[in-house]
Design an enzyme around this catalytic site. Structure first.
Site, PDB file in Angstrom:
ATOM      1  N   HIS A  82     -44.671  50.362  -5.621  1.00  0.00           N
ATOM      2  CA  HIS A  82     -44.552  49.096  -6.472  1.00  0.00           C
ATOM      3  C   HIS A  82     -45.056  50.802  -7.417  1.00  0.00           C
ATOM      4  O   HIS A  82     -44.131  49.971  -8.894  1.00  0.00           O
ATOM      5  CB  HIS A  82     -46.472  49.082  -6.858  1.00  0.00           C
ATOM      6  CG  HIS A  82     -46.829  48.180  -5.176  1.00  0.00           C
ATOM      7  ND1 HIS A  82     -47.660  47.869  -5.073  1.00  0.00           N
ATOM      8  CD2 HIS A  82     -46.297  47.605  -4.816  1.00  0.00           C
ATOM      9  CE1 HIS A  82     -48.040  46.837  -3.800  1.00  0.00           C
ATOM     10  NE2 HIS A  82     -46.337  47.242  -3.421  1.00  0.00           N
ATOM     11  N   HIS A 239     -43.554  38.951  -5.652  1.00  0.00           N
ATOM     12  CA  HIS A 239     -43.895  40.082  -5.126  1.00  0.00           C
ATOM     13  C   HIS A 239     -42.855  40.418  -4.218  1.00  0.00           C
ATOM     14  O   HIS A 239     -42.760  42.283  -4.344  1.00  0.00           O
ATOM     15  CB  HIS A 239     -45.170  40.159  -4.469  1.00  0.00           C
ATOM     16  CG  HIS A 239     -45.742  41.938  -3.954  1.00  0.00           C
ATOM     17  ND1 HIS A 239     -46.339  42.490  -4.821  1.00  0.00           N
ATOM     18  CD2 HIS A 239     -45.512  42.756  -3.152  1.00  0.00           C
ATOM     19  CE1 HIS A 239     -46.784  44.055  -4.424  1.00  0.00           C
ATOM     20  NE2 HIS A 239     -46.621  43.874  -3.367  1.00  0.00           N
ATOM     21  N   ASP A 243     -40.469  44.778  -4.608  1.00  0.00           N
ATOM     22  CA  ASP A 243     -40.790  45.926  -3.910  1.00  0.00           C
ATOM     23  C   ASP A 243     -38.749  46.157  -3.770  1.00  0.00           C
ATOM     24  O   ASP A 243     -39.680  46.949  -3.012  1.00  0.00           O
ATOM     25  CB  ASP A 243     -40.999  44.519  -2.706  1.00  0.00           C
ATOM     26  CG  ASP A 243     -42.571  45.491  -2.302  1.00  0.00           C
ATOM     27  OD1 ASP A 243     -43.652  45.896  -3.596  1.00  0.00           O
ATOM     28  OD2 ASP A 243     -43.226  44.701  -1.520  1.00  0.00           O
ATOM     29  N   HIS A 334       3.817  63.759   0.304  1.00  0.00           N
ATOM     30  CA  HIS A 334       3.415  63.204   1.187  1.00  0.00           C
ATOM     31  C   HIS A 334       2.809  62.483   1.644  1.00  0.00           C
ATOM     32  O   HIS A 334       1.764  62.018   0.808  1.00  0.00           O
ATOM     33  CB  HIS A 334       2.196  64.023   2.136  1.00  0.00           C
ATOM     34  CG  HIS A 334       1.711  63.900   3.146  1.00  0.00           C
ATOM     35  ND1 HIS A 334       0.525  62.725   4.207  1.00  0.00           N
ATOM     36  CD2 HIS A 334       1.999  65.008   4.679  1.00  0.00           C
ATOM     37  CE1 HIS A 334       0.360  63.069   5.210  1.00  0.00           C
ATOM     38  NE2 HIS A 334       1.144  63.890   5.646  1.00  0.00           N
ATOM     39  N   ILE A 340       0.615  59.402   1.859  1.00  0.00           N
ATOM     40  CA  ILE A 340      -1.292  58.831   2.343  1.00  0.00           C
ATOM     41  C   ILE A 340      -1.753  60.637   2.313  1.00  0.00           C
ATOM     42  O   ILE A 340      -1.008  61.683   2.226  1.00  0.00           O
ATOM     43  CB  ILE A 340      -0.529  58.970   3.769  1.00  0.00           C
ATOM     44  CG1 ILE A 340      -0.765  57.118   3.359  1.00  0.00           C
ATOM     45  CG2 ILE A 340      -1.998  59.050   4.990  1.00  0.00           C
ATOM     46  CD1 ILE A 340      -0.344  57.266   5.496  1.00  0.00           C
ATOM     47  N   GLY A 343      -4.488  64.009   6.507  1.00  0.00           N
ATOM     48  CA  GLY A 343      -5.993  64.205   7.042  1.00  0.00           C
ATOM     49  C   GLY A 343      -6.557  65.565   7.363  1.00  0.00           C
ATOM     50  O   GLY A 343      -7.899  65.784   6.460  1.00  0.00           O
ATOM     51  N   VAL A 344      -5.693  67.073   7.442  1.00  0.00           N
ATOM     52  CA  VAL A 344      -6.171  68.467   6.966  1.00  0.00           C
ATOM     53  C   VAL A 344      -6.793  68.357   6.075  1.00  0.00           C
ATOM     54  O   VAL A 344      -7.203  69.432   6.082  1.00  0.00           O
ATOM     55  CB  VAL A 344      -5.870  69.736   8.062  1.00  0.00           C
ATOM     56  CG1 VAL A 344      -5.149  69.426   9.359  1.00  0.00           C
ATOM     57  CG2 VAL A 344      -3.775  69.652   6.501  1.00  0.00           C
ATOM     58  N   GLU A 348     -10.018  69.868   4.810  1.00  0.00           N
ATOM     59  CA  GLU A 348     -10.687  70.676   3.774  1.00  0.00           C
ATOM     60  C   GLU A 348     -11.711  70.778   2.971  1.00  0.00           C
ATOM     61  O   GLU A 348     -12.350  71.051   2.155  1.00  0.00           O
ATOM     62  CB  GLU A 348      -9.226  71.636   3.020  1.00  0.00           C
ATOM     63  CG  GLU A 348      -9.345  72.565   1.979  1.00  0.00           C
ATOM     64  CD  GLU A 348      -9.950  74.223   2.618  1.00  0.00           C
ATOM     65  OE1 GLU A 348      -9.612  74.082   3.682  1.00  0.00           O
ATOM     66  OE2 GLU A 348     -10.909  74.350   1.604  1.00  0.00           O
TER      67      GLU A 348
HETATM   68 ZN   LIG Z   1     -45.515  45.353  -2.496  1.00  0.00          ZN
END
Ligand SMILES: [Zn+2]
Length: 431
Positions: A82, A239, A243, A334, A340, A343-344, A348
């Site tokens: 609240h 309410h 919340d 690459h 792309i 991956g390495v 890293e």
């Molecule tokens: Zn409440």
């Protein structure tokens, strides 16, 4: 205007709300204190020795039954939603909330006392760039009975539906554009509610010790007990909407999205906040900018692969960002015409974020003369390719830390989808 505010906000002067906590029943004063740009929203337990602080972040979420609690062990803070809803509705980014007990006062069960206290404390620009979370494409989140659809939007809009088999509730729906003005008018006065039929079981769990018919709408099978009246016939759904605003504040960002929520709960709202944090794009002031990163990491172009550190939870968890652009040197070869990220190099980059986490153990020491070595990689998996334009979010968690060696688990996400994961062992050595 406030929806497009360019600066972070705190408050001009302190303000307090006093009363009893709903679940703990403990008398507590909550005091809002101004904080500098970049501080974030941080609770402080003034009643405990050392006055420990708990940032209002997802990493701190401890319990979700009937409330949102953050912190751990005896520093837990119950029922923050609240108070945080009022903070978020006023777009306050930087604030200290000092508490003299374990739970902010429940007051009348609504958000209004907090909203009014903060409005009197006068929200004020403190410079810096607010952290804003936006989404690029729609996605859904389900958790138990709660379901959410998240769609791109320029501001926070909530469409909420609740269902209760009770003559005063039934099915209620509402759409709310959350601005300070509309929150004050349509949501802030809406009170929490509960049923006489569940009082005993909640009390048996140690909850609602502070509940009375003046701090919640209490319903029996027919209607409101003690002849209480509703502020709106659909006060209940209002309410629940507010919340959500409070639970989303745990992203540490201003959320800009249209959220369609069905049967929301605190567990669901926090799952939603986590999904938004992962899938959303986060702009604004980093927790560590590139200058600070270059103070800690020895890597330099073209081998520095971390742009920002956006979350640090002590030495336990860190979140870093790498923005991948077509200008990365590795895309030249690459691969030509088919870029792309290798991956390495994803691993890293993950390791560099992990290095920041490990170095955070040595905060305040002579980090210039220390260097992180990686000793092993396990369970490395590449889930999908990383392309120019992607923002990789690396989350690393410390699994084990002994002296100068540690084990971390890292996951890389793009748009909320896992792109790579690995476990890594590292050590800190003197140069
Ligand atoms: Zn409440």
């Amino acid at each position: 205007m406030s929806q497009n505010a360019k600066a972070r906000r705190s408050i001009r002067r302190p303000a307090s709300v006093s009363g009893t906590g709903l679940h703990t029943g403990v008398a507590t004063e909550a005091t809002f204190l101004p904080a500098p740009a970049g501080h974030g929203v941080v609770f402080r337990r003034a009643d405990l020795s050392g006055k420990p602080e708990v940032p209002a972040l997802l990493t701190e979420v401890e319990a979700l039954e009937r409330r949102t609690a953050i912190g751990h062990g005896d520093r837990t803070i119950h029922t923050v939603e609240h108070l945080l809803a009022a903070v978020a509705a006023l777009e306050i980014d930087d604030l200290t909330v000092e508490l003299t007990g374990p739970e902010p006062p429940i007051a009348d069960g609504s958000f209004q006392p907090y909203f009014e206290a903060l409005a009197k404390a006068e929200p004020v620009d403190v410079g810096g760039e607010p952290t804003v979370l936006t989404v690029a494409a729609p996605f859904t989140v389900t958790e138990g009975d709660a379901a959410y659809v998240v769609a791109p939007a320029k501001a926070l809009r909530l469409t909420v539906t609740i269902e209760w088999a009770h003559p005063l509730i039934g099915r209620q729906s509402g759409t709310y554009d959350v601005t300070p003005e509309s929150f004050a008018r349509d949501l802030a006065p809406a009170r929490t509610f509960g049923f006489t039929s569940e009082i005993e079981s909640l009390k048996a769990k140690g909850l609602i010790k502070g509940a009375t018919s003046s701090n919640a709408i209490v319903l029996d099978e027919r209607g409101v007990v003690n002849g209480g009246t509703l502020r709106w016939p659909d006060e209940f759904v209002r309410h629940k909407a507010a919340d959500i605003v409070g639970d989303l504040a745990l992203t540490g960002a201003r959320v800009r999205a249209h959220i369609v929520a069905t049967r929301p709960s605190h567990v669901g709202n926090v799952a939603l906040a986590r999904a938004l944090s992962r899938a959303g794009k986060r702009s604004g002031v980093p927790r560590m900018d590139i200058g600070r990163i270059m103070d800690v990491l020895p890597h330099r172009y073209p081998f520095l692969l971390v742009d920002r550190i956006i979350e640090v939870e002590g030495s336990q968890r860190i979140v870093g960002i790498k923005n991948v652009t077509i200008n990365e040197p590795f895309f030249q070869g690459h691969f030509p015409g088919h870029p792309i990220m290798p991956g390495v190099l994803i691993i890293e980059a993950m390791a560099q974020v992990g290095g920041m986490l490990l170095m955070s153990h040595f905060e305040g020491q002579d980090v210039d003369n220390k260097v992180v070595y990686f000793m092993s990689l396990d369970h490395v998996k590449f889930r999908r390719p990383v392309l120019p334009g992607d923002q990789i979010r690396f989350e690393l968690e410390m699994i084990q830390f002994r002296g100068k060696t540690c084990k971390m688990k890292g996951t890389g996400f793009v748009d909320g989808q896992v792109v790579a994961e690995a476990e890594m062992m590292a050590m800190v050595a003197d140069r």
